[in-house]
Design a protein around this motif. Structure first.
Motif, short mmCIF file in Angstrom:
data_model
loop_
_atom_site.label_atom_id
_atom_site.label_comp_id
_atom_site.label_asym_id
_atom_site.label_seq_id
_atom_site.Cartn_x
_atom_site.Cartn_y
_atom_site.Cartn_z
N LEU A 92 0.57 -1.08 -0.19
CA LEU A 92 0.13 -0.15 -0.19
C LEU A 92 0.91 1.34 -0.09
CD1 LEU A 92 -2.39 1.04 -0.08
CD2 LEU A 92 -3.05 1.39 3.25
N VAL A 93 2.09 1.10 0.70
CA VAL A 93 3.25 2.00 0.69
C VAL A 93 3.13 2.51 -0.48
CG1 VAL A 93 4.84 3.33 1.46
CG2 VAL A 93 2.63 2.36 3.64
N ARG A 94 3.75 1.66 -0.83
CA ARG A 94 4.48 1.21 -2.56
C ARG A 94 3.68 2.34 -3.97
NH1 ARG A 94 9.07 -3.29 -2.34
NH2 ARG A 94 9.95 -2.63 -0.69
N CYS A 95 2.76 1.98 -3.32
CA CYS A 95 1.58 2.76 -4.46
C CYS A 95 0.81 3.88 -4.54
CB CYS A 95 0.46 1.27 -4.41
SG CYS A 95 0.23 0.17 -4.72
N ILE A 96 1.32 4.37 -3.16
CA ILE A 96 0.61 5.66 -2.84
C ILE A 96 1.94 6.30 -3.45
CG2 ILE A 96 0.31 7.13 -0.60
CD1 ILE A 96 -1.02 4.65 0.22
N ALA A 97 2.95 6.13 -3.25
CA ALA A 97 4.30 6.43 -3.33
C ALA A 97 4.45 7.14 -5.08
CB ALA A 97 6.09 6.64 -2.48
N LEU A 98 4.42 5.42 -5.25
CA LEU A 98 4.16 6.10 -6.57
C LEU A 98 3.29 6.60 -7.73
CD1 LEU A 98 5.42 4.69 -9.58
CD2 LEU A 98 3.39 2.58 -9.32
N ALA A 99 2.21 6.97 -6.74
CA ALA A 99 1.01 7.76 -7.08
C ALA A 99 1.62 9.28 -7.13
CB ALA A 99 -0.67 7.19 -6.76
N VAL A 100 1.82 9.55 -5.93
CA VAL A 100 2.38 11.19 -5.36
C VAL A 100 3.23 11.12 -6.86
CG1 VAL A 100 3.12 12.16 -3.79
CG2 VAL A 100 1.28 10.50 -3.51
N CYS A 101 4.84 10.26 -6.89
CA CYS A 101 5.46 10.50 -7.85
C CYS A 101 4.97 10.77 -9.41
CB CYS A 101 6.54 9.90 -7.82
SG CYS A 101 7.48 9.32 -6.05
N THR A 102 4.02 9.80 -9.45
CA THR A 102 4.02 10.72 -10.96
C THR A 102 2.95 11.39 -11.13
OG1 THR A 102 3.79 7.69 -11.05
CG2 THR A 102 2.08 9.03 -12.29
N ALA A 103 2.00 11.81 -10.06
CA ALA A 103 1.35 12.97 -10.01
C ALA A 103 2.12 14.43 -9.69
CB ALA A 103 0.13 12.96 -8.91
N ALA A 104 3.05 14.10 -9.71
CA ALA A 104 4.01 15.47 -9.14
C ALA A 104 4.82 15.58 -10.54
CB ALA A 104 5.43 15.08 -7.65
N LEU A 105 5.09 15.02 -11.30
CA LEU A 105 5.94 14.60 -12.61
C LEU A 105 5.13 15.17 -13.46
CD1 LEU A 105 8.39 11.37 -12.18
CD2 LEU A 105 8.52 13.90 -12.17
N ALA A 106 3.91 14.57 -13.48
CA ALA A 106 2.83 15.04 -13.86
C ALA A 106 2.15 16.32 -14.49
CB ALA A 106 1.13 14.15 -14.62
N ALA A 107 2.00 17.10 -12.71
CA ALA A 107 2.33 18.13 -12.90
C ALA A 107 2.84 18.75 -13.20
CB ALA A 107 1.68 18.16 -11.15
N CYS A 108 4.69 18.93 -13.34
CA CYS A 108 5.46 20.00 -13.49
C CYS A 108 5.33 20.32 -14.88
CB CYS A 108 6.64 19.34 -12.88
SG CYS A 108 7.83 17.75 -13.32
N GLY A 109 5.91 21.34 -15.50
CA GLY A 109 6.49 21.75 -16.51
C GLY A 109 5.37 23.03 -17.19
N GLN A 110 5.40 23.47 -18.52
CA GLN A 110 4.92 24.23 -19.11
C GLN A 110 4.31 23.34 -20.04
OE1 GLN A 110 7.10 27.95 -21.13
NE2 GLN A 110 5.81 27.96 -22.36
N ARG A 111 2.44 23.72 -20.47
CA ARG A 111 2.62 23.22 -21.54
C ARG A 111 2.42 24.01 -23.17
NH1 ARG A 111 -3.55 20.53 -19.66
NH2 ARG A 111 -3.32 19.74 -21.34
N GLY A 112 2.03 23.31 -24.14
CA GLY A 112 2.60 23.87 -25.29
C GLY A 112 3.78 23.71 -25.60
N PRO A 113 4.41 24.66 -26.82
CA PRO A 113 5.61 24.52 -26.81
C PRO A 113 6.59 25.52 -25.95
CG PRO A 113 4.15 25.94 -28.82
CD PRO A 113 3.50 25.11 -27.41
#
Length: 65
Positions: free
Chosen positions: A8-29
């Motif tokens: 459970l802890v590993r799944c939650i940590a993976l989900a948090v890391c995935t959300a953090a990586l998906a949320a960072c950065g600028q959209r578009g060119p």
């Protein structure tokens, strides 16, 4: 062997890391701003090497001893 809390802890940590990586950065060119307000902003070179003169400028004179 993994037990339920470890899984459970590993799944939650993976989900948090995935959300953090998906949320960072600028959209578009990516682009370099050319408007007058962008002229005074620091560039990557200014940030990484703050005491280096910008390309095309003359370095300041050395201090007198």
């Amino acid at each position: 062997m993994l037990n339920a809390p470890q899984i459970l802890v590993r799944c939650i940590a993976l989900a948090v890391c995935t959300a953090a990586l998906a949320a960072c950065g600028q959209r578009g060119p990516l682009y370099l701003p050319t408007d007058p307000a962008a002229q005074g902003r620091a560039s990557l070179t200014d940030t990484v090497l703050p005491n280096t003169p910008a390309p095309g400028t003359t370095p300041p004179p050395a201090p007198a001893r």
